[in-house]
Structure formats: C-alpha cells, structure tokens
Write a protein that holds these residues in place. Sequence first.
Motif: not given
Length: 149
Positions: A81-88
């Motif tokens: 399940h796609f949870h989202g886009v995050f920036e690290h």
Amino acid sequence: MSFLDTETFTTVVANTPLIAIDLIVQNDSGEILLGERLNAPARGFWFTPGGRIYKNESLENAFERITMAELGKLIPIHEAHFHGVFEHLYEDSVFGNHISTHYIVLAYVLTFPHDQIILNDQHNAYRWQSIDTLLIDPTIHTHVKWYFS
C-alpha cells in the motif's frame, strides 16, 4: 538499469536528490521491522528497509529488487500500500561528512512474516518494534518516526 562508478555517483549525491523506496514492513502483530544501519547516512540508527531507484529501472522492478535485497523475498508492488512521499535530508553521505544526502522517498506499507527476514550487508541486526515504542526510542531515526506521526 544503469549503475554508476564511484566518481559519478559522488557527483550525483553532491548535486541532486536521490529517489528511494522505503518499506514499512509490519508483521501480523502490527510491529514494524527495523534494521540497524551500518552505512551513512543514518549510520548506527534503526531504520526501515529500503533502497534507491536506479536510472532506467521501473518503479515496479525497483520495488521487487529492493524487497528481494532487503527481505530475502521478491514481493510485487501491487501487494503493498502506497503510504506517501517523504523528504529525507542528511548532513553526511556514504562518501563522508563533506557531502550531504537528499532523498525523495516513496514509502510503501506491506505485511511480512517475522520469521522470514534475511540479514543483508546494509544492516547489523533486525528487530520488530511496536509503533508506540518506536515513536519514543531515541535509537530510531527521526525520518522513520515521520511515517507514524
């Protein structure tokens, strides 16, 4: 797929964001799989499994390659399940403290049996952690905690 030599990859890391997939792996009890990182960035922290996407590699192929490398089993992307886009953002990189690392991370959630994990060369150890404990444990990287807050 296109693999980069060390000099080219150093230039890429120094000048562009990397695109990666993080695997938020849950067992049947709802605990999250964490690996203790051996390499920078985030060396010494507990982190979710994952890896970067290579140039000319489809998202589906990258997901399968990363699940095989990180979990020891090829899992198709449609089972997650796609949870989202995050920036690290990190102040260091695999090349040392003089180059920062910037990741754009596509996070996916999947369920996996706790007895089938295979240790790889990116992690010293694995453990399963409840979300409540994960959120307050200082050895778990902040970027992982973002997935649950």
